[in-house]
Design an enzyme around this catalytic site. Structure first.
Site, PDB file in Angstrom:
ATOM      1  N   GLU A   1      -0.910   5.584  -6.288  1.00 47.13           N
ATOM      2  CA  GLU A   1       0.526   5.342  -6.145  1.00 47.13           C
ATOM      3  C   GLU A   1       1.207   5.340  -7.517  1.00 47.13           C
ATOM      4  O   GLU A   1       0.524   5.270  -8.545  1.00 47.13           O
ATOM      5  CB  GLU A   1       0.732   3.975  -5.477  1.00 47.13           C
TER       6      GLU A   1
ATOM      7  N   ASP B   1      -9.945   9.640   0.237  1.00 44.25           N
ATOM      8  CA  ASP B   1      -9.600   8.230   0.415  1.00 44.25           C
ATOM      9  C   ASP B   1      -9.906   7.721   1.816  1.00 44.25           C
ATOM     10  O   ASP B   1     -10.183   8.499   2.729  1.00 44.25           O
ATOM     11  CB  ASP B   1      -8.118   7.995   0.070  1.00 44.25           C
TER      12      ASP B   1
ATOM     13  N   HIS C   1       2.522  10.385  -4.883  1.00 45.02           N
ATOM     14  CA  HIS C   1       1.107   9.975  -4.904  1.00 45.02           C
ATOM     15  C   HIS C   1       0.184  11.129  -4.519  1.00 45.02           C
ATOM     16  O   HIS C   1       0.564  12.017  -3.766  1.00 45.02           O
ATOM     17  CB  HIS C   1       0.851   8.726  -4.036  1.00 45.02           C
TER      18      HIS C   1
ATOM     19  N   ASP D   1       6.547   9.876  -2.797  1.00 43.86           N
ATOM     20  CA  ASP D   1       6.694   9.167  -4.077  1.00 43.86           C
ATOM     21  C   ASP D   1       5.814   9.795  -5.173  1.00 43.86           C
ATOM     22  O   ASP D   1       5.691   9.249  -6.259  1.00 43.86           O
ATOM     23  CB  ASP D   1       6.348   7.674  -3.910  1.00 43.86           C
TER      24      ASP D   1
HETATM   25  C1  F6R Z   1      -4.540  11.820   2.336  1.00 47.38           C
HETATM   26  C2  F6R Z   1      -3.968  11.635   1.012  1.00 47.38           C
HETATM   27  C3  F6R Z   1      -2.498  11.499   0.794  1.00 47.38           C
HETATM   28  C4  F6R Z   1      -1.689  12.567   1.513  1.00 47.38           C
HETATM   29  C5  F6R Z   1      -0.192  12.349   1.273  1.00 47.38           C
HETATM   30  C6  F6R Z   1       0.646  13.357   2.032  1.00 47.38           C
HETATM   31  O1  F6R Z   1      -5.940  11.889   2.271  1.00 47.38           O
HETATM   32  O2  F6R Z   1      -4.698  11.550   0.108  1.00 47.38           O
HETATM   33  O3  F6R Z   1      -2.237  11.543  -0.578  1.00 47.38           O
HETATM   34  O4  F6R Z   1      -2.074  13.832   1.052  1.00 47.38           O
HETATM   35  O5  F6R Z   1       0.172  11.072   1.667  1.00 47.38           O
HETATM   36  O6  F6R Z   1       0.498  13.121   3.404  1.00 47.38           O
HETATM   37  P1  F6R Z   1       1.061  14.131   4.486  1.00 47.38           P
HETATM   38  O7  F6R Z   1       0.275  15.390   4.357  1.00 47.38           O
HETATM   39  O8  F6R Z   1       0.809  13.452   5.802  1.00 47.38           O
HETATM   40  O9  F6R Z   1       2.507  14.328   4.190  1.00 47.38           O
END
Ligand code: F6R
Length: 246
Positions: free
Chosen positions: A143, A67, A138, A136
């Site tokens: 989301e 992303d 995701h 959450d």
């Molecule tokens: C990042 C991504 C997100 C993260 C998620 C967890 O490229 O796709 O889905 O993997 O938000 O983020 P952290 O690792 O910072 O807790």
């Protein structure tokens, strides 16, 4: 589903890096799907270390990131492009032309997302997709409520995600409100999925995602249906998982 427990963030990083290494060694021209965020930083550090020791070669590897924020260009320190260069790519021998991150500067969402799906298809799909998980549920920026059958698409970030990600920005107002993300369909098409989680904040959602109902309200829950899912959790993130998992 294979769940691997690690006793610390460092141990989680090493175990996950081992699985990625195995992929690169077994298939030197593999396609790795990569993630940003706090979770994979230690994994990239470990892979860089092994690269420096001569144990890994990324010369023929292709990477496709999950992303990117809409509106941030490569020079923006908060862009995921910049994150990947800083934490991984500039330290290894990957070829710049083999690195893909969605083009957040393209205001034409339809075109940017179709182009990304085409890249994934042209690369022959993803051999191993590394994932973190949001509090959450995701994955990527898919989301809660995201349709399971989407390819790359534009999303509006949830307030909880903006709150979680504001730590990387000088001010909350600077957190972009939109992103391009690989869709769940694409993630599910990866040959192998490696989901990593660390810390107490992820304990409840890891349990819900892996043992709760499969529902778009918990996007990561679809991973229960993946034929080759490996989950690496540290002690805290695995705290709510049943004991007898092995
Ligand atoms: C990042 C991504 C997100 C993260 C998620 C967890 O490229 O796709 O889905 O993997 O938000 O983020 P952290 O690792 O910072 O807790």
């Amino acid at each position: 589903m294979k769940i691997i427990r690690a006793n610390s963030y460092q141990d989680m990083s090493r175990k996950a890096a081992n699985l990625i290494s195995a992929q690169v060694i077994m298939k030197p021209n593999c396609v790795l799907g990569l993630a940003t965020g706090s979770t994979p930083e230690g994994i990239y550090k470990q892979l860089i270390d092994w690269y420096n020791k001569g144990d890994l070669d990324f010369d023929r590897v292709t990477t496709i990131n999950l992303d990117e924020y809409v509106g941030l260009d490569h020079s923006n320190e908060q862009s995921y492009w910049y994150f990947m260069q800083k934490h991984f790519f500039r330290h290894i021998n990957i070829r710049p032309e083999n690195v893909y991150v969605p083009d957040g500067t393209n205001p034409d969402a339809e075109r940017a997302c179709r182009a990304y799906d085409y890249i994934i298809q042209r690369c022959g799909g993803i051999d191993l997709q590394l994932l973190g998980i949001g509090v959450d549920g995701h994955i990527g920026f898919n989301e809660p409520g995201a349709a399971f059958e989407l390819g790359t698409h534009k999303v509006r970030l949830q307030e909880s995600t903006i709150q979680a990600n504001k730590r990387f920005f000088a001010h909350e107002d600077e957190v972009p409100k939109e992103a391009y993300t690989m869709g769940i369909k694409t993630i599910m098409q990866a040959h192998k999925v490696l989901l990593c989680a660390s810390g107490t904040a992820k304990a409840a959602i890891i349990r819900e995602a892996l043992y709760g109902p499969v529902t778009p309200q918990v996007p990561a829950s679809i991973l229960q249906m993946h034929p080759d899912l490996t989950v690496v959790v540290d002690h805290e993130a695995g705290a709510c998982l049943p004991e007898d998992m092995d």
